[in-house]
Design a protein around this motif. Structure first.
Motif, PDB file in Angstrom:
ATOM      1  N   GLY A  93       8.714 -18.863   1.107  1.00 15.20           N
ATOM      2  CA  GLY A  93       9.414 -20.036   1.598  1.00 15.20           C
ATOM      3  C   GLY A  93       9.378 -21.232   0.665  1.00 15.20           C
ATOM      4  O   GLY A  93      10.026 -22.237   0.920  1.00 15.20           O
ATOM      5  N   ARG A  97       1.365  -9.983  10.136  1.00 15.31           N
ATOM      6  CA  ARG A  97       2.075 -11.258  10.296  1.00 15.31           C
ATOM      7  C   ARG A  97       2.712 -11.315  11.682  1.00 15.31           C
ATOM      8  O   ARG A  97       2.646 -12.325  12.360  1.00 15.31           O
ATOM      9  N   HIS A  98       3.308 -10.205  12.102  1.00 11.23           N
ATOM     10  CA  HIS A  98       3.907 -10.158  13.429  1.00 11.23           C
ATOM     11  C   HIS A  98       2.836 -10.262  14.520  1.00 11.23           C
ATOM     12  O   HIS A  98       3.002 -10.999  15.493  1.00 11.23           O
ATOM     13  N   GLN A 120       6.852 -21.822  14.980  1.00 12.51           N
ATOM     14  CA  GLN A 120       7.844 -21.926  13.910  1.00 12.51           C
ATOM     15  C   GLN A 120       7.242 -22.611  12.684  1.00 12.51           C
ATOM     16  O   GLN A 120       7.405 -22.153  11.557  1.00 12.51           O
ATOM     17  N   MET A 161       4.601 -20.364  10.942  1.00 14.73           N
ATOM     18  CA  MET A 161       5.214 -19.243  10.238  1.00 14.73           C
ATOM     19  C   MET A 161       6.044 -19.698   9.042  1.00 14.73           C
ATOM     20  O   MET A 161       6.403 -18.905   8.191  1.00 14.73           O
ATOM     21  N   HIS A 210       9.129 -20.949   9.208  1.00 15.05           N
ATOM     22  CA  HIS A 210      10.531 -20.603   9.396  1.00 15.05           C
ATOM     23  C   HIS A 210      11.404 -21.857   9.454  1.00 15.05           C
ATOM     24  O   HIS A 210      11.024 -22.858  10.041  1.00 15.05           O
ATOM     25  N   SER A 211      12.592 -21.770   8.877  1.00 10.54           N
ATOM     26  CA  SER A 211      13.505 -22.912   8.878  1.00 10.54           C
ATOM     27  C   SER A 211      14.246 -23.041  10.210  1.00 10.54           C
ATOM     28  O   SER A 211      14.676 -24.124  10.568  1.00 10.54           O
ATOM     29  N   THR A 212      14.376 -21.935  10.937  1.00 10.20           N
ATOM     30  CA  THR A 212      15.061 -21.997  12.232  1.00 10.20           C
ATOM     31  C   THR A 212      14.223 -21.312  13.307  1.00 10.20           C
ATOM     32  O   THR A 212      13.443 -20.390  13.022  1.00 10.20           O
ATOM     33  N   VAL A 267      14.781 -17.383  13.745  1.00 15.44           N
ATOM     34  CA  VAL A 267      13.967 -16.460  12.950  1.00 15.44           C
ATOM     35  C   VAL A 267      12.618 -16.258  13.633  1.00 15.44           C
ATOM     36  O   VAL A 267      12.123 -15.131  13.737  1.00 15.44           O
ATOM     37  N   THR A 268      12.029 -17.336  14.119  1.00 13.47           N
ATOM     38  CA  THR A 268      10.737 -17.252  14.802  1.00 13.47           C
ATOM     39  C   THR A 268      10.824 -16.344  16.031  1.00 13.47           C
ATOM     40  O   THR A 268       9.922 -15.540  16.280  1.00 13.47           O
ATOM     41  N   THR A 300      12.578 -13.777  16.494  1.00 12.05           N
ATOM     42  CA  THR A 300      12.608 -12.347  16.167  1.00 12.05           C
ATOM     43  C   THR A 300      11.199 -11.764  16.095  1.00 12.05           C
ATOM     44  O   THR A 300      11.018 -10.570  16.320  1.00 12.05           O
ATOM     45  N   TYR A 301      10.218 -12.587  15.816  1.00 12.61           N
ATOM     46  CA  TYR A 301       8.827 -12.114  15.777  1.00 12.61           C
ATOM     47  C   TYR A 301       8.281 -11.848  17.178  1.00 12.61           C
ATOM     48  O   TYR A 301       7.285 -11.169  17.337  1.00 12.61           O
TER      49      TYR A 301
END
Length: 124
Positions: A13, A75-76, A93, A96, A98-100, A103-104, A106-107
């Motif tokens: 990232g 990680r998940h 978020q 992790m 994540h920018s959005t 995406v978070t 989905t984990y």
């Protein structure tokens, strides 16, 4: 030794990351010189494939791990544990990187989250 700092140049990232070190990990770390790597014990980190090699060796011997399990699987698992403990998607978020929020999320797919409690149910 309560936080690990990771430079943005060393992660996907490209953001600087600061992660708290849990007590059970801190108890197993030996405090050395500040400039030393916590894994190698000297100023230089192990080579890029060091942990991947250890993982492959362990996976061959393990009766617990399956072929599809990867280091990335942790990680998940970590994401799910953070969410279960905090219940906060924004915090997850951020942790992790994540920018959005999409995406978070989905984990957390497939995670059975208790949505209602008995007190939420109507009385008949």
């Amino acid at each position: 030794m309560s936080y690990i700092s990771l430079s943005g140049s060393r992660n996907k990232g490209k953001k600087n990351r600061i992660v708290p070190v849990p007590n059970f990990v801190r108890e197993r770390l030996n405090r050395g010189e500040d400039e030393n790597n916590i894994f190698s014990g000297n100023p230089y980190a192990y080579n890029e494939d060091y942990f991947k090699t250890l993982w492959s060796r362990y996976k061959k011997k393990s009766k617990i791990l399956k072929q599809h399990n990867t280091l990335y699987s942790f990680r998940h698992t970590g994401a799910i544990k953070v969410y279960e403990k905090t219940g906060d998607l924004t915090k997850l978020q951020h942790v992790m990187g994540h920018s959005t929020l999409q995406v978070t999320l989905t984990y957390l797919r497939g995670l059975e989250i208790k949505q209602l409690s008995v007190s939420d149910m109507p009385e008949l």
